[in-house]
Write a protein that holds these residues in place. Sequence first.
Motif, PDB file in Angstrom:
ATOM      1  N   SER A 115      26.015  56.560  -9.137  1.00 14.90           N
ATOM      2  CA  SER A 115      24.584  56.586  -8.842  1.00 14.90           C
ATOM      3  C   SER A 115      24.025  55.186  -9.036  1.00 14.90           C
ATOM      4  N   ALA A 116      22.788  55.025  -8.631  1.00 14.88           N
ATOM      5  CA  ALA A 116      22.119  53.741  -8.806  1.00 14.88           C
ATOM      6  C   ALA A 116      21.663  53.554 -10.249  1.00 14.88           C
ATOM      7  N   GLY A 117      21.630  54.637 -10.988  1.00 21.65           N
ATOM      8  CA  GLY A 117      21.160  54.591 -12.364  1.00 21.65           C
ATOM      9  C   GLY A 117      22.273  54.739 -13.388  1.00 21.65           C
ATOM     10  N   ARG A 118      21.870  54.873 -14.626  1.00 22.79           N
ATOM     11  CA  ARG A 118      22.823  54.863 -15.730  1.00 22.79           C
ATOM     12  C   ARG A 118      23.574  56.177 -15.935  1.00 22.79           C
ATOM     13  N   PHE A 119      23.133  57.279 -15.279  1.00 22.66           N
ATOM     14  CA  PHE A 119      23.841  58.549 -15.455  1.00 22.66           C
ATOM     15  C   PHE A 119      25.094  58.659 -14.590  1.00 22.66           C
ATOM     16  N   SER A 120      25.282  57.719 -13.683  1.00 24.77           N
ATOM     17  CA  SER A 120      26.543  57.545 -12.943  1.00 24.77           C
ATOM     18  C   SER A 120      26.964  58.759 -12.130  1.00 24.77           C
ATOM     19  N   GLY A 121      26.038  59.572 -11.695  1.00 24.27           N
ATOM     20  CA  GLY A 121      26.379  60.737 -10.886  1.00 24.27           C
ATOM     21  C   GLY A 121      27.010  61.870 -11.661  1.00 24.27           C
ATOM     22  N   ALA A 122      26.905  61.845 -12.990  1.00 27.18           N
ATOM     23  CA  ALA A 122      27.575  62.841 -13.824  1.00 27.18           C
ATOM     24  C   ALA A 122      27.112  64.266 -13.521  1.00 27.18           C
ATOM     25  N   ARG A 123      25.834  64.442 -13.196  1.00 28.66           N
ATOM     26  CA  ARG A 123      25.342  65.798 -12.925  1.00 28.66           C
ATOM     27  C   ARG A 123      25.912  66.339 -11.617  1.00 28.66           C
ATOM     28  N   ALA A 124      26.085  65.471 -10.621  1.00 30.23           N
ATOM     29  CA  ALA A 124      26.722  65.904  -9.373  1.00 30.23           C
ATOM     30  C   ALA A 124      28.181  66.254  -9.621  1.00 30.23           C
ATOM     31  N   ALA A 125      28.860  65.443 -10.420  1.00 25.14           N
ATOM     32  CA  ALA A 125      30.269  65.729 -10.738  1.00 25.14           C
ATOM     33  C   ALA A 125      30.394  67.090 -11.410  1.00 25.14           C
ATOM     34  N   LEU A 126      29.493  67.384 -12.318  1.00 33.02           N
ATOM     35  CA  LEU A 126      29.509  68.679 -13.001  1.00 33.02           C
ATOM     36  C   LEU A 126      29.293  69.821 -11.999  1.00 33.02           C
ATOM     37  N   ALA A 127      28.374  69.640 -11.080  1.00 30.27           N
ATOM     38  CA  ALA A 127      28.105  70.671 -10.072  1.00 30.27           C
ATOM     39  C   ALA A 127      29.321  70.916  -9.184  1.00 30.27           C
ATOM     40  N   TRP A 128      30.075  69.861  -8.910  1.00 28.47           N
ATOM     41  CA  TRP A 128      31.258  70.006  -8.049  1.00 28.47           C
ATOM     42  C   TRP A 128      32.387  70.783  -8.715  1.00 28.47           C
ATOM     43  N   HIS A 129      32.486  70.750 -10.037  1.00 33.94           N
ATOM     44  CA  HIS A 129      33.612  71.411 -10.722  1.00 33.94           C
ATOM     45  C   HIS A 129      33.768  72.869 -10.305  1.00 33.94           C
ATOM     46  N   GLY A 130      32.704  73.642 -10.419  1.00 33.81           N
ATOM     47  CA  GLY A 130      32.785  75.059 -10.070  1.00 33.81           C
ATOM     48  C   GLY A 130      33.034  75.276  -8.590  1.00 33.81           C
ATOM     49  N   THR A 131      32.410  74.470  -7.752  1.00 31.96           N
ATOM     50  CA  THR A 131      32.577  74.606  -6.306  1.00 31.96           C
ATOM     51  C   THR A 131      34.017  74.340  -5.890  1.00 31.96           C
ATOM     52  N   LEU A 132      34.596  73.260  -6.399  1.00 33.27           N
ATOM     53  CA  LEU A 132      35.969  72.918  -6.034  1.00 33.27           C
ATOM     54  C   LEU A 132      36.962  73.953  -6.545  1.00 33.27           C
ATOM     55  N   SER A 133      36.705  74.494  -7.724  1.00 31.30           N
ATOM     56  CA  SER A 133      37.565  75.562  -8.246  1.00 31.30           C
ATOM     57  C   SER A 133      37.492  76.792  -7.361  1.00 31.30           C
ATOM     58  N   GLU A 134      36.291  77.147  -6.929  1.00 26.21           N
ATOM     59  CA  GLU A 134      36.119  78.292  -6.030  1.00 26.21           C
ATOM     60  C   GLU A 134      36.839  78.055  -4.701  1.00 26.21           C
ATOM     61  N   MET A 135      36.969  76.807  -4.299  1.00 25.53           N
ATOM     62  CA  MET A 135      37.654  76.463  -3.058  1.00 25.53           C
ATOM     63  C   MET A 135      39.172  76.411  -3.230  1.00 25.53           C
ATOM     64  N   GLY A 136      39.680  76.796  -4.388  1.00 27.19           N
ATOM     65  CA  GLY A 136      41.118  76.921  -4.572  1.00 27.19           C
ATOM     66  C   GLY A 136      41.834  75.690  -5.072  1.00 27.19           C
ATOM     67  N   MET A 137      41.080  74.707  -5.554  1.00 27.28           N
ATOM     68  CA  MET A 137      41.693  73.481  -6.057  1.00 27.28           C
ATOM     69  C   MET A 137      41.684  73.455  -7.582  1.00 27.28           C
ATOM     70  N   VAL A 138      42.560  72.652  -8.145  1.00 29.32           N
ATOM     71  CA  VAL A 138      42.577  72.400  -9.579  1.00 29.32           C
ATOM     72  C   VAL A 138      41.847  71.082  -9.806  1.00 29.32           C
ATOM     73  N   VAL A 139      40.745  71.114 -10.532  1.00 33.10           N
ATOM     74  CA  VAL A 139      39.989  69.903 -10.836  1.00 33.10           C
ATOM     75  C   VAL A 139      40.613  69.271 -12.075  1.00 33.10           C
ATOM     76  N   ILE A 140      41.103  68.046 -11.945  1.00 31.74           N
ATOM     77  CA  ILE A 140      41.758  67.398 -13.088  1.00 31.74           C
ATOM     78  C   ILE A 140      40.720  67.004 -14.128  1.00 31.74           C
ATOM     79  N   SER A 141      41.188  66.800 -15.356  1.00 34.31           N
ATOM     80  CA  SER A 141      40.256  66.518 -16.451  1.00 34.31           C
ATOM     81  C   SER A 141      39.746  65.086 -16.445  1.00 34.31           C
ATOM     82  N   SER A 142      40.528  64.148 -15.930  1.00 34.36           N
ATOM     83  CA  SER A 142      40.076  62.750 -15.890  1.00 34.36           C
ATOM     84  C   SER A 142      39.085  62.551 -14.753  1.00 34.36           C
TER      85      SER A 142
END
Length: 196
Positions: A115-142
């Motif tokens: 992101s342009a700010g200091r939160f670095s897109g962390a909230r979007a990354a968090l939102a993607w975790h559940g979506t990607l899991s639902e799509m049948g992928m394994v979201v790595i921890s790093s």
Amino acid sequence: MSNRILVLYGSYRSDRMGIRLAQFVVEGFRARGDDVELIDAKAIGLPMLDRMYKEYPKGDAPAALEELAGKIRSADGFVLVTGEYNWGMQPGLKNLTDHFLEEWFWRPVAIASYSAGRFSGARAALAWHGTLSEMGMVVISSSVAVGPIAQTLSEDGKPIGEGGKALAHAFPRFADDLVWWMEAARAQRERKKPPY
């Protein structure tokens, strides 16, 4: 054996900054000897989702969908490069991923946010975790998170400043984690057919 990695990027902005992180990720994996391709949602230009790839009669899907489906099926893993729009996902990237489902199954995905700010897109990354899991992928921890992106990566995707040093330091673990999961998933698919 070289790993086949698709780096998925979804900003449609005219002055998009996240392409810097996408370039950094592509070059980082290429330097390790992996077969990497950038999938740029804006360049592909899929329409807003009306019908998923699987909903077309066999052989009737638009050429761009057919080509992308083949690339997704042949990939060992994915890196999602995501910006954050109003605490959420970029619509261009979500639209690109939603055109497919079974094509994603049984492969790992890593998230690189910015992101342009200091939160670095962390909230979007968090939102993607559940979506990607639902799509049948394994979201790595790093993961890697970059912000402010303009002070971390140059226009050509090279690390700059203290943020760039931190990103360059974090990338090897991020890459090692994804490669480990890609190799594990590939070995398992060769040993045993996925259940569905």
